[in-house]
Write an enzyme that holds these catalytic residues in place. Structure first.
Site, short mmCIF file in Angstrom:
data_model
loop_
_atom_site.label_atom_id
_atom_site.label_comp_id
_atom_site.label_asym_id
_atom_site.label_seq_id
_atom_site.Cartn_x
_atom_site.Cartn_y
_atom_site.Cartn_z
N SER A 118 0.84 -1.24 -0.11
CA SER A 118 -0.02 -0.06 0.12
C SER A 118 0.95 1.45 -0.04
CB SER A 118 -0.88 0.04 1.00
OG SER A 118 -0.09 0.02 2.40
N THR A 120 1.02 3.83 2.05
CA THR A 120 1.39 4.24 3.30
C THR A 120 2.55 3.38 3.96
OG1 THR A 120 -0.54 3.28 4.40
CG2 THR A 120 -0.88 5.48 3.69
N UNK A 121 2.80 2.48 3.28
CA UNK A 121 4.02 1.88 3.82
C UNK A 121 5.28 2.14 2.92
N PRO A 122 6.24 2.61 3.79
CA PRO A 122 7.31 3.35 3.23
C PRO A 122 8.04 2.24 2.35
CG PRO A 122 7.00 4.35 5.37
CD PRO A 122 5.98 2.98 5.16
N PHE A 124 7.51 -0.28 0.68
CA PHE A 124 6.97 -0.44 -0.64
C PHE A 124 7.05 0.56 -1.62
CE2 PHE A 124 3.02 -0.60 -3.26
CZ PHE A 124 2.98 -1.74 -3.80
#
Length: 244
Positions: A118, A120-122, A124
């Protein structure tokens, strides 16, 4: 309640105890040994140096941290994947709103790389260009699919400073809108979203992010869960071996 359901709830209670103990011990260590805890966190952060210590470390062992870690650990109890095993054919939704399933993206014996994550997952996002290079280098022998799952660090959940600002998805439209943000990064492969029941996220134990390689309906490679163990270079090694 069947025996399998009873067993699941007993395991959930055990995990609840473990996470609560971890948070309690973590808080005590933060109070008694702040410099040593910071040293440990900084060492962990070297695996993902693009995201500043000050952006996320102060949130460790918070209430939001507790609930997120508990959710992740509970979801992993439902993991139905193992190398060599049958890949769960979970329902997903295209950005157009059309419903389909993961197996719809498999083509004969060609490997299918799944990338769960997603915005909001840094980690990623920081490794998104690495993933795009995989597509460029191996599109002749493999197919790729991004599955957008629930937010790892939603602004109304376990939020980080200076991160992408997206709230938890209240409905499918919210999730589709969040996934559309990836289009600005030119993903070069199809993007779909998990259903609001989070079935693919649960059965693939994908939260907060994870990589898989499927072939002929089976799991060829199962990456470890992120953020610290999310490694596109491991997928590269798998595809290079197949191509050699």
């Amino acid at each position: 309640m069947g025996l399998s359901q009873l067993g699941l709830w007993l395991r959930r209670l055990w995990v609840l105890f473990q996470v609560a103990l971890q948070v309690a011990v973590g808080k005590v260590f933060l109070i008694l040994f702040p410099s040593r805890v910071k040293q440990h966190i900084v060492a962990m952060n070297r695996k993902n140096p693009h995201f500043s210590y000050d952006n996320w470390a102060p949130t460790l062992y918070s209430v939001q941290y507790f609930w997120f870690v508990l959710k992740v650990r509970w979801q992993r109890l439902e993991d139905r994947t193992e190398p060599g095993g049958l890949a769960p054919n979970c329902p997903v939704v295209r950005l157009s709103g059309q419903r389909c399933s993961i197996w719809d993206f498999m083509k004969g014996n060609r490997p299918l790389v799944l990338n769960f994550g997603s915005c909001t997952u840094p980690s990623f996002l920081f490794k998104f260009d690495q993933f795009k290079r995989l597509i460029e280098d191996f599109c002749s022998i493999a197919d790729f699919l991004i599955i957008y799952i629930e937010e790892a660090h939603a602004s109304d959940g376990w939020a980080f400073k200076n991160n992408v600002n997206i709230r938890n998805h209240r409905n499918l439209q919210d999730r589709l809108q969040a996934a559309c943000l990836l289009l600005d990064r030119s993903p070069r492969c199809p993007v779909v979203v998990d259903t609001m029941k989070n079935q693919s996220s649960r059965l693939y134990a994908a939260l907060p992010e994870r990589l898989y390689v499927l072939q002929a309906g089976r799991i060829l490679y199962k990456g470890k869960p992120g953020p610290w163990n999310y490694h596109p270079e491991e997928v590269r090694a798998v595809l290079e071996k197949l191509h050699s």
